[in-house]
Write a protein that holds these residues in place. Structure first.
Motif, mmCIF file in Angstrom:
data_model
loop_
_atom_site.group_PDB
_atom_site.id
_atom_site.type_symbol
_atom_site.label_atom_id
_atom_site.label_comp_id
_atom_site.label_asym_id
_atom_site.label_seq_id
_atom_site.Cartn_x
_atom_site.Cartn_y
_atom_site.Cartn_z
ATOM 1 N N ASN A 121 0.831 -1.192 0.000
ATOM 2 C CA ASN A 121 0.000 0.000 0.000
ATOM 3 C C ASN A 121 0.874 1.255 0.000
ATOM 4 N N MET A 122 0.208 2.410 -0.098
ATOM 5 C CA MET A 122 0.978 3.653 -0.222
ATOM 6 C C MET A 122 1.318 4.217 1.157
ATOM 7 N N ASN A 123 2.395 4.978 1.195
ATOM 8 C CA ASN A 123 2.794 5.726 2.380
ATOM 9 C C ASN A 123 2.371 7.178 2.245
ATOM 10 N N ALA A 124 2.198 7.832 3.387
ATOM 11 C CA ALA A 124 2.123 9.286 3.390
ATOM 12 C C ALA A 124 3.539 9.835 3.243
ATOM 13 N N PRO A 125 3.696 11.018 2.660
ATOM 14 C CA PRO A 125 5.033 11.610 2.561
ATOM 15 C C PRO A 125 5.650 11.858 3.937
ATOM 16 N N LEU A 126 6.975 11.963 3.966
ATOM 17 C CA LEU A 126 7.681 12.259 5.214
ATOM 18 C C LEU A 126 7.376 13.663 5.707
ATOM 19 N N LYS A 127 7.127 14.584 4.781
ATOM 20 C CA LYS A 127 6.744 15.936 5.174
ATOM 21 C C LYS A 127 5.247 15.996 5.418
ATOM 22 N N PRO A 128 4.796 16.717 6.442
ATOM 23 C CA PRO A 128 3.351 16.820 6.721
ATOM 24 C C PRO A 128 2.593 17.418 5.538
ATOM 25 N N LEU A 129 1.354 16.971 5.384
ATOM 26 C CA LEU A 129 0.499 17.459 4.301
ATOM 27 C C LEU A 129 -0.313 18.653 4.810
ATOM 28 N N ALA A 130 0.344 19.777 4.969
ATOM 29 C CA ALA A 130 -0.302 20.970 5.515
ATOM 30 C C ALA A 130 -1.442 21.416 4.619
ATOM 31 N N GLY A 131 -2.615 21.629 5.222
ATOM 32 C CA GLY A 131 -3.768 22.106 4.478
ATOM 33 C C GLY A 131 -4.468 21.062 3.638
ATOM 34 N N PHE A 132 -4.188 19.790 3.886
ATOM 35 C CA PHE A 132 -4.791 18.712 3.089
ATOM 36 C C PHE A 132 -6.309 18.724 3.228
ATOM 37 N N PHE A 177 15.030 1.497 -10.805
ATOM 38 C CA PHE A 177 14.438 2.498 -11.682
ATOM 39 C C PHE A 177 13.264 3.194 -11.013
ATOM 40 N N PHE A 178 12.397 2.405 -10.362
ATOM 41 C CA PHE A 178 11.142 2.954 -9.848
ATOM 42 C C PHE A 178 11.353 3.800 -8.598
ATOM 43 N N TYR A 179 12.123 3.335 -7.644
ATOM 44 C CA TYR A 179 12.261 4.035 -6.359
ATOM 45 C C TYR A 179 13.568 4.811 -6.203
ATOM 46 N N HIS A 180 14.567 4.537 -7.043
ATOM 47 C CA HIS A 180 15.875 5.166 -6.859
ATOM 48 C C HIS A 180 16.389 5.867 -8.109
ATOM 49 N N GLY A 181 15.740 5.663 -9.257
ATOM 50 C CA GLY A 181 16.286 6.142 -10.513
ATOM 51 C C GLY A 181 15.452 7.210 -11.202
ATOM 52 N N ASP A 182 15.464 7.154 -12.530
ATOM 53 C CA ASP A 182 14.829 8.189 -13.336
ATOM 54 C C ASP A 182 13.337 8.324 -13.052
ATOM 55 N N PHE A 183 12.658 7.189 -12.898
ATOM 56 C CA PHE A 183 11.215 7.279 -12.659
ATOM 57 C C PHE A 183 10.947 8.024 -11.362
ATOM 58 N N ALA A 184 11.662 7.663 -10.299
ATOM 59 C CA ALA A 184 11.454 8.311 -9.005
ATOM 60 C C ALA A 184 11.713 9.812 -9.080
ATOM 61 N N ARG A 185 12.795 10.209 -9.736
ATOM 62 C CA ARG A 185 13.124 11.629 -9.831
ATOM 63 C C ARG A 185 12.053 12.399 -10.593
ATOM 64 N N ASP A 186 11.600 11.846 -11.698
ATOM 65 C CA ASP A 186 10.582 12.545 -12.481
ATOM 66 C C ASP A 186 9.232 12.563 -11.766
ATOM 67 N N TYR A 187 8.916 11.482 -11.076
ATOM 68 C CA TYR A 187 7.681 11.412 -10.291
ATOM 69 C C TYR A 187 7.676 12.531 -9.242
ATOM 70 N N MET A 245 12.671 12.392 -3.107
ATOM 71 C CA MET A 245 13.437 11.163 -3.292
ATOM 72 C C MET A 245 13.615 10.422 -1.978
ATOM 73 N N ASP A 246 13.645 11.137 -0.866
ATOM 74 C CA ASP A 246 13.745 10.464 0.441
ATOM 75 C C ASP A 246 12.539 9.560 0.662
ATOM 76 N N ASP A 247 11.359 10.013 0.249
ATOM 77 C CA ASP A 247 10.152 9.189 0.371
ATOM 78 C C ASP A 247 10.257 7.936 -0.482
ATOM 79 N N MET A 248 10.696 8.115 -1.706
ATOM 80 C CA MET A 248 10.770 6.979 -2.628
ATOM 81 C C MET A 248 11.796 5.955 -2.154
ATOM 82 N N LYS A 249 12.956 6.422 -1.740
ATOM 83 C CA LYS A 249 14.013 5.517 -1.307
ATOM 84 C C LYS A 249 13.648 4.782 -0.020
#
Length: 574
Positions: free
Chosen positions: A137-148, A254-264, A277-281
């Motif tokens: 499943n998905m994670n919430a980002p490491l940074k708070p979602l202010a104003g979500f 590719f997905f969590y550490h490479g080009d896809f992650a950076r562009d995402y 990238m910290d979230d993806m890694k």
């Protein structure tokens, strides 16, 4: 470097052809047209005629029963079901087939799922007798979602850290037997060489054209000449094909550490989100002990919190044991059983939404799943009128896949975009960036932690052997699974009859629980007299999900399934 697509297709097809599958044909030349040419007759994993025939089956309405002793697959698109069957025929196991179906659905059902969504699998290994669960499943980002808030779903703030690929890789590594490029071959082919748009996909494209047309990438796929493609037109997703090829070769790198992650991350941040990238890694699939329970002598294994729909099934069945169901009859015949099932469903649905991630907050699962707690809850429910219909989460796109192979292994997968289709109109690398944060409205996870989600892969056991495995998409999944399970296990109603029977279900924004128009009028009237709020909807209402189940006849060894008429489901055996 990306794999050469022609080599990718050729090698995957050659390997399958060696098994005697047949049906593979490269119909086009080496030169390929632009992003969305309407040219017919290109390379497809089935002959063009067979592909068109299968796409024509992607419709709402009654389906054909399937029965086999060699293996069975069911999901909500015939092309994806066929992908799983081919993997089984080529020697793959239930995990291989279910993953092939899931990744194919990201291409042929982009309104329901995507590789930036989620994927979780319950798996029974016939060799060891053990059942495992992987939470992708998905994670919430490491940074708070202010104003979500609700409006965040149309921006990058409503985007979660994706788990689909993490779940896919983890499941394949532990339980699979095939290479990724063979499992993903059909997904690559349909993305690159196209398939015909079926009516359900087109309807969702029409409803969300204002979002999918916002960006160049969206228009390339769905409106290459600045207007929507039509039902029956070929749709091409060539950038997605490149992405899938690289995933087959490079995987998590590719997905969590490479080009896809950076562009995402870049696209999400540009749209107001905070994923980095910290979230993806930091993302990892989570192996968990399934939730366990019993019902009328059957053992149950199901998805555990924070994928808490499986827990809800066990809670509800624990309470239903205090109803003399076998004497009274199924809910389609008995007002009392309908009354109690609606009451219990709403109780579990309401309070289950408060169950947090056990790794974030204490969750006394031993109490929640106990028979004593069920008895207390059942008695309290009898004290007054039924509770108001619980507030449902927003409707989301989801897919469920169930496979049983010839060795008796069982895989049942939920994968999903976790939101309405194309809620934010964002794309990267040819795939949609899903607004999976829609499920943060249930319980907002702590930064960097898992979301709690309403999904319910499950397996029922008789004498420690699987007898029924199922799951469903939609807000009505709990009611769907409960009604079919009771029909099949308590009343011996054949699964192919059960899926066609009328249902009640949860509703989004309605004045009560939905009930299909062909439901027994006396049962409905009797339940309403006792205070149950029901409002009538059409027969085979699509909000009630799709029972993607397989029944295993332990005496004959037959595997039996039938696609649900409420979706485009197809069951197919070997």
């Amino acid at each position: 470097m990306p794999y050469n697509r022609r080599d990718f297709i050729k090698k995957a097809v050659t390997g399958a052809a060696a098994t005697g599958l047949g049906g593979y044909e490269i119909l086009g030349g080496a030169d390929q047209p632009g992003i969305n040419s309407s040219r017919k007759g290109s390379a497809v994993p089935e002959k063009a005629e067979e592909r068109r025939r299968l796409v024509a089956e992607a419709r709402f309405g009654p389906k054909t029963k399937a029965i086999s002793k060699k293996g069975m697959a069911i999901c909500s698109h015939p092309l994806a079901t066929r992908s799983g069957v081919k993997i089984l025929r080529s020697g793959g196991n239930a995990c291989d087939a279910a993953l092939a179906m899931s990744v194919t659905q990201t291409v042929v059902e982009p309104h329901m799922t995507g590789i930036t969504g989620i994927l979780s699998m319950l798996y029974y290994d016939a060799g060891t007798g053990k059942t495992t669960y992987v939470n992708g499943n998905m994670n919430a980002p490491l940074k708070p979602l202010a104003g979500f808030n609700q409006h965040s779903l149309s921006t990058g703030l409503g985007v979660g850290v994706p788990g689909f690929w993490g779940g896919f890789e983890a499941a394949l590594k532990r339980h699979g037997s095939k290479k990724k490029k063979e499992i993903m071959a059909d997904a690559v082919l349909y993305a690159s060489e196209g398939f015909e748009i079926h009516p359900f996909l087109w309807g969702e494209m029409f409803a969300q054209c204002h979002m999918i047309g916002k960006t160049r990438e969206g228009r390339e796929i769905f409106m290459p000449e600045n207007h929507l493609l039509r039902p029956g037109d070929m749709i091409y997703q060539k950038r997605a094909a490149d992405t899938l090829e690289r995933l087959a070769e490079e995987g998590n790198a590719f997905f969590y550490h490479g080009d896809f992650a950076r562009d995402y991350c870049k696209k999400v941040q540009e749209a107001g989100g905070v994923i980095s990238m910290d979230d993806m890694k930091a993302y990892e699939a989570r192996w968990m002990e399934p939730a366990r329970g019993t019902y009328h002598g059957y053992k149950i294994a199901a998805s555990p919190p924070p994928d808490n729909g499986g827990t809800h099934i066990i809670e509800a069945l624990n309470m239903l044991e205090f109803v003399d169901i076998k004497k009274l009859g199924p809910p389609t015949d008995s007002a009392e059983v309908l009354l109690q099932m609606v009451r219990i469903h709403n109780e579990v649905y309401t309070y289950g939404a408060n169950h947090p991630d056990p790794e974030s907050h204490p969750l006394p699962l031993d109490v929640i799943l106990s028979k004593k707690y069920a008895e207390m809850r059942f008695k309290l429910l009898q004290m007054g009128v039924p509770k108001e219909t619980p507030e449902s989460p927003p409707p989301v796109g989801s897919n469920h896949v169930t496979v049983v192979d010839g060795a008796g292994n069982v895989a049942t997968i939920i994968h999903s975009c976790m939101s309405l289709p194309w809620s934010n109109g964002l794309f990267t690398h040819g795939v949609t960036i899903v607004a999976s944060g829609a499920h943060f409205f249930r319980i907002m996870p702590e930064p960097g932690h898992r979301a709690t989600t309403y999904v319910a892969p499950n397996i029922f056991f008789k004498d420690d052997k699987p007898i029924l495995s199922s799951g469903s998409p939609s807000v009505g999944l709990l009611a769907n699974i409960l009604q079919n399970t009771i029909n099949i296990l308590d009343f011996n109603i054949p699964i192919d009859e059960s899926v066609n029977r009328p249902r009640f279900g949860a509703a989004y924004g309605g004045p009560g629980n939905m009930i299909e128009a062909d439901f027994n009028e006396k049962a409905v009237a009797g339940a309403q007299k006792k205070g149950v709020k029901l409002y009538t909807v059409n027969p085979w209402n699509w909000h009630h999900g799709a029972f993607e189940g397989i029944f295993i006849d332990q005496e004959s060894g037959a595997l039996i399934a039938r696609g649900d008429p409420r979706r485009c489901s197809k069951a197919e055996g070997l």
